[in-house]
Write a protein that holds these residues in place. Structure first.
Motif, mmCIF file in Angstrom:
data_model
loop_
_atom_site.group_PDB
_atom_site.id
_atom_site.type_symbol
_atom_site.label_atom_id
_atom_site.label_comp_id
_atom_site.label_asym_id
_atom_site.label_seq_id
_atom_site.Cartn_x
_atom_site.Cartn_y
_atom_site.Cartn_z
ATOM 1 N N ALA A 68 15.953 -23.552 -7.266
ATOM 2 C CA ALA A 68 15.889 -22.409 -6.349
ATOM 3 C C ALA A 68 15.020 -21.291 -6.929
ATOM 4 O O ALA A 68 14.231 -20.664 -6.207
ATOM 5 N N ILE A 69 15.138 -21.042 -8.240
ATOM 6 C CA ILE A 69 14.323 -20.003 -8.878
ATOM 7 C C ILE A 69 12.841 -20.389 -8.841
ATOM 8 O O ILE A 69 11.970 -19.555 -8.539
ATOM 9 N N ALA A 70 12.532 -21.637 -9.152
ATOM 10 C CA ALA A 70 11.133 -22.085 -9.143
ATOM 11 C C ALA A 70 10.535 -21.971 -7.743
ATOM 12 O O ALA A 70 9.384 -21.538 -7.573
ATOM 13 N N ARG A 71 11.298 -22.327 -6.723
ATOM 14 C CA ARG A 71 10.798 -22.210 -5.351
ATOM 15 C C ARG A 71 10.573 -20.757 -4.954
ATOM 16 O O ARG A 71 9.620 -20.426 -4.237
ATOM 17 N N SER A 94 -4.563 -14.074 -10.311
ATOM 18 C CA SER A 94 -5.179 -14.026 -11.633
ATOM 19 C C SER A 94 -5.048 -15.385 -12.321
ATOM 20 O O SER A 94 -4.353 -16.290 -11.832
ATOM 21 N N THR A 95 -5.694 -15.504 -13.453
ATOM 22 C CA THR A 95 -5.629 -16.773 -14.190
ATOM 23 C C THR A 95 -4.201 -17.086 -14.615
ATOM 24 O O THR A 95 -3.737 -18.233 -14.504
ATOM 25 N N GLU A 96 -3.486 -16.048 -15.090
ATOM 26 C CA GLU A 96 -2.096 -16.258 -15.510
ATOM 27 C C GLU A 96 -1.207 -16.609 -14.326
ATOM 28 O O GLU A 96 -0.321 -17.476 -14.422
ATOM 29 N N GLU A 97 -1.416 -15.955 -13.188
ATOM 30 C CA GLU A 97 -0.616 -16.241 -11.986
ATOM 31 C C GLU A 97 -0.882 -17.642 -11.464
ATOM 32 O O GLU A 97 0.044 -18.344 -11.042
ATOM 33 N N ALA A 155 -1.848 -20.199 -13.255
ATOM 34 C CA ALA A 155 -1.228 -21.140 -14.195
ATOM 35 C C ALA A 155 0.278 -21.183 -14.001
ATOM 36 O O ALA A 155 0.891 -22.262 -14.058
ATOM 37 N N LEU A 156 0.897 -20.016 -13.738
ATOM 38 C CA LEU A 156 2.340 -19.981 -13.498
ATOM 39 C C LEU A 156 2.696 -20.730 -12.217
ATOM 40 O O LEU A 156 3.684 -21.483 -12.183
ATOM 41 N N ARG A 157 1.913 -20.543 -11.172
ATOM 42 C CA ARG A 157 2.174 -21.240 -9.904
ATOM 43 C C ARG A 157 2.065 -22.751 -10.078
ATOM 44 O O ARG A 157 2.899 -23.512 -9.569
ATOM 45 N N LYS A 158 1.047 -23.192 -10.825
ATOM 46 C CA LYS A 158 0.883 -24.622 -11.071
ATOM 47 C C LYS A 158 2.042 -25.164 -11.889
ATOM 48 O O LYS A 158 2.554 -26.260 -11.628
ATOM 49 N N ASP A 159 2.482 -24.391 -12.896
ATOM 50 C CA ASP A 159 3.602 -24.821 -13.731
ATOM 51 C C ASP A 159 4.894 -24.906 -12.921
ATOM 52 O O ASP A 159 5.684 -25.843 -13.092
#
Length: 338
Positions: free
Chosen positions: A159-162, A178-181, A183-187
């Protein structure tokens, strides 16, 4: 929505109505509610009565998901020849908390280390069965603690990941990430894939449907089957010497005292069989008193289904297969204690 098949005016439903009703049930995808405590719901009230199950209740899949802890029981028929059915929406079956051994634990690093560490302590001057019970309880506590530290709640993490992915999707509608965002979305998407697979594995194991594949995505069906098994296996009451026991502590004590009284009771056969007159082949039975060999026990364990019928302590056969190098000596000692 609940559908009831009992006709108010007639004792039996017309066959044509039953055919149309069956087609209707198939169209709306409904499931029959399990009736607790009764086998039949109608009688013709004659000296030698005919008993039938005419009164039934069906519910849609959406209703079953909305009320997974429902419970339906029969009431007194009073002056009627039909039995009223009373469904209750939220009745949580009482059960003592125990270990739910998850099959995916065995694939995670550190599992065998936890089992070996918890299995090592033992009881002094105790029989083999008491030692086995002590060690299994230690392993259960250790695995629960290890799971909470290293895995946690799969449903909560999913639920948190979604939610994180949804927030990033909304942000992406207004500006580039951004690059960090990115990468976080992909992760988070990768984590959703893995957590969803774990959720399906857990639901499949709860449902005990072994004929479906491990990666089957029908998690909704698994949950419905698991809820149906839980309701069907629940014991609402026990009749002991004419008295109905409904409290869980009373029922547990009654079952314990009943089987404790049977242990050690001499049994006298009312009839015997003369095997000599049957002409059966004679066999050497001297090996029956020989202790069990390790390879015999392991051959039996390796042939058992891994995820079917967990023991009362929560461990499935998969635990014995994976942890056999650690636990085999105590298991062999318990077998030979017979």
């Amino acid at each position: 929505m609940i559908y009831h098949t009992a006709d108010k005016n007639n004792d039996r439903l017309d066959r044509r109505c039953m055919r149309h009703f069956g087609r209707f049930l198939g169209a709306v995808a409904v499931e029959e509610l399990h009736l607790n405590g009764r086998l039949f719901t109608w009688t013709n009230e004659r000296l030698h009565p005919t008993l039938e199950r005419i009164d039934r209740a069906f519910a849609s899949v959406d209703w079953l998901e909305l009320y997974p802890n429902h419970h339906m029981r029969a009431l007194s028929s009073d002056c009627s020849n039909h039995t009223p059915l009373l469904p209750r929406m939220d009745v949580v079956p009482w059960a003592r908390k125990r270990l739910h051994f998850e099959s995916f634990w065995t694939k995670l690093p550190g599992f065998l280390d936890v089992v070996a560490s918890a299995w090592e302590p033992t009881l002094l001057h105790a029989d083999a069965f008491r030692i086995m019970d002590y060690k299994l309880r230690n392993v259960a506590r250790a695995l629960k603690s290890w799971s909470m530290r290293n895995i946690g709640s799969v449903q909560l993490q999913l639920a948190i990941a979604r939610e994180v992915i949804l927030r990033l999707d909304c942000t992406q509608d207004r500006r580039p990430l951004s690059t960090e965002e990115s990468a976080l979305r992909k992760d988070m998407k990768c984590k959703c894939l893995g957590l969803a697979s774990l959720k399906r594995t857990i639901a499949r194991q709860r449902s005990r449907l072994m004929f479906l594949a491990e990666g089957d995505a029908n998690t909704r069906f698994f949950h419905l089957k698991a809820c149906h098994r839980c309701r069907k296996n629940h014991i609402a009451s026990l009749r002991v010497q004419g008295n109905d026991l409904v409290l869980n502590e009373q029922m547990a004590d009654a079952v314990y005292h009943h089987y404790s009284a049977l242990l050690g009771t001499p049994f006298h056969r009312a009839a015997t069989v003369n095997f000599d007159s049957l002409g059966l082949a004679q066999h050497d039975l001297s090996m029956l008193d020989v202790c069990f060999f390790e390879f015999e026990i392991w051959a039996t364990i390796s042939e058992l289904p891994s995820d079917k019928a967990p023991r009362p302590d929560g461990f499935t056969r998969l635990f014995y297969k994976v942890a056999w190098p650690i636990i085999k000596q105590d298991v062999v000692n318990a077998f030979n204690a017979f």
